[in-house]
Design an enzyme around this catalytic site. Sequence first.
Site, PDB file in Angstrom:
ATOM      1  N   HIS A 169       0.817  -1.215   0.000  1.00  0.00           N
ATOM      2  CA  HIS A 169       0.000   0.000   0.000  1.00  0.00           C
ATOM      3  C   HIS A 169       0.861   1.280   0.000  1.00  0.00           C
ATOM      4  O   HIS A 169       0.332   2.371  -0.213  1.00  0.00           O
ATOM      5  CB  HIS A 169      -0.985   0.004   1.186  1.00  0.00           C
ATOM      6  CG  HIS A 169      -0.359   0.205   2.523  1.00  0.00           C
ATOM      7  ND1 HIS A 169      -0.014  -0.849   3.363  1.00  0.00           N
ATOM      8  CD2 HIS A 169      -0.027   1.332   3.200  1.00  0.00           C
ATOM      9  CE1 HIS A 169       0.481  -0.363   4.491  1.00  0.00           C
ATOM     10  NE2 HIS A 169       0.491   0.956   4.415  1.00  0.00           N
ATOM     11  N   ASP A 221       0.251  -7.758   1.234  1.00  0.00           N
ATOM     12  CA  ASP A 221       0.591  -6.346   1.452  1.00  0.00           C
ATOM     13  C   ASP A 221       2.107  -6.149   1.486  1.00  0.00           C
ATOM     14  O   ASP A 221       2.646  -5.477   2.373  1.00  0.00           O
ATOM     15  CB  ASP A 221      -0.051  -5.828   2.752  1.00  0.00           C
ATOM     16  CG  ASP A 221       0.012  -4.294   2.835  1.00  0.00           C
ATOM     17  OD1 ASP A 221       0.205  -3.645   1.786  1.00  0.00           O
ATOM     18  OD2 ASP A 221      -0.084  -3.760   3.956  1.00  0.00           O
ATOM     19  N   SER A 269       4.703   2.607   7.830  1.00  0.00           N
ATOM     20  CA  SER A 269       4.387   1.411   7.051  1.00  0.00           C
ATOM     21  C   SER A 269       5.562   0.984   6.195  1.00  0.00           C
ATOM     22  O   SER A 269       6.179   1.799   5.497  1.00  0.00           O
ATOM     23  CB  SER A 269       3.182   1.674   6.156  1.00  0.00           C
ATOM     24  OG  SER A 269       2.031   1.892   6.949  1.00  0.00           O
TER      25      SER A 269
END
Length: 560
Positions: A286, A319, A402
């Site tokens: 992402h 992911d 992230s």
Amino acid sequence: MQRPEPRTAAPGWSGATPAQGTVLPPSAGPLPPYGAPAPAAGYPSPPQTGGEPPHRAAPAEAAPPSPAPGPSGPAPGPSGPSAEPDGPGHPLLAKSPQAPAQQAPAPQPAPEGADPGFVPVPGDGGPRPAAAPHAAAPHAAPTHAAAPGGHGPVPPGGHGPGPVPHGAWQQYDPWSAPLQGGPAAPPPGPRNRRGLLAVGAVALALLAGGVGGGVGAYVERYGGINDIKLPQAADDAGGRRPDSVAGIAQAALPGVVTLHVRGNAEQGTGTGFVLDRQGHILTNNHVVEPAGTGGDISVTFSGGQTAKAKVVGQDGGYDLAVVQVEGVTGLRPLPLGNSDSVRVGDPVVAIGAPFDLANTVTSGIISAKQRPITAGGEKGDGSDVSYVDALQTDAPINPGNSGGPLVDAKARVIGINSAIRAADTGSGSESGGQGGSIGLGFAIPINQAKRVAEELINTGRATHPVIGVTLEMEYAGDGARVSEHSKGGKQPVAPGGPGAKAGIRAGDVITEVDGAPVHSGEELIVKIRSHRPGDTLLLTLQRDGKQRSVRLTLGSSTAG
């Protein structure tokens, strides 16, 4: 005391002078001041210190000359009466009528009739050459000084008949006392004193300015004398233990990068870390997804260097994504740990760029393991939903972290920070903004990430383990139930698939995987994806109210 008899001046002589070699008697008192008529122009008066004035002693063997006949009284000079002694015992010095007394420091031109061939210099008792010679005019009746010791008047020659000296010796005065050390320098005038005062003032000002500046600098840095000074520890230049947070950060930071992603409609910031010296970097899917197919990805290393990166492979189900930079040297890959060996309570450190604050370090512990986490789902078709059997940590993780590493006490990567649980604000905002950390952070275990990264680097795609059944995600009971009806033309149990081979039927409810309870369909997917294709699992299921156990070998799928 007997006055000296006046004598007629010899040709070429001006004024009465004692002969050279004349013996001087002891003086009984100070000499008359030289402010009175003086024997020669421009002579300074000898200093008087309260005692007898100094006299130049004549050689003792000099014989006094015979007195020459002349008038019985001194001849008056043109300027008035002749010089009188200040007291008994002092000889009279007759003033030359041709050289009036002056008190100027520099020699003055001689009056008419005097011989200016030589001009006396103050203090040395001898003649000096003048600028231009003039003929001396004889005088009628100059007076002569009395010879010391009562020998009567002394003829100008001093030794009786002989050649008449002229020129330089006409104004020679052996009675003048030369100053010690040579000619006396003229006293400093007011201008010289003013110059010395100015130089002294400038030097004093410079000294005062230097001292004042030094004192001011000291006060500015260390404070005044009466200022309060608080105690402080000395500078600790020593190192840190490798297992401390500072030691871990020092070892891990060189391998962490910040990613700036720009696409046609979106942009974002994330974190990653170096996998190898070929420039491969692991991050979250992402993070790079906004770049799409024509976007831009910029990588910034901890030392400030930047480089462009390209996507090597990505997978939405896990992911995870791998990007690569080229032409960069000195890469520092981070070592990978073993997430299966992690225990609850182990210390961990999270590194990332929360809100684009690069190289941010936070610390915490492992709060839990095998947390089933699903993230994404913005697309609506479920293709972007990720299922993670995550490590839970209380190390602060915020937007921008992230893709960053979660490392253990030996600075080895044990997880990839991927998701947080934010507190509900109740604002009803639809801006899509993320909240901050509340101590609930989740990381993809490195064992799973390692397998996916290797596949992405080698093939560009990742494989997913599957059991070959369709789950009823709306089931509200405990466990994961296999759908009873076909969906989209697909049968609930794929013929010939892993589930069919294991004996699974439509409507079965799977309650355990390898003894671990399963409470929903998402949890079953998470458990399965935590394994590799080809792994064998022991499933516990309920069928018609009865519990059964079956063994299943996982299949493989490249569908993301």
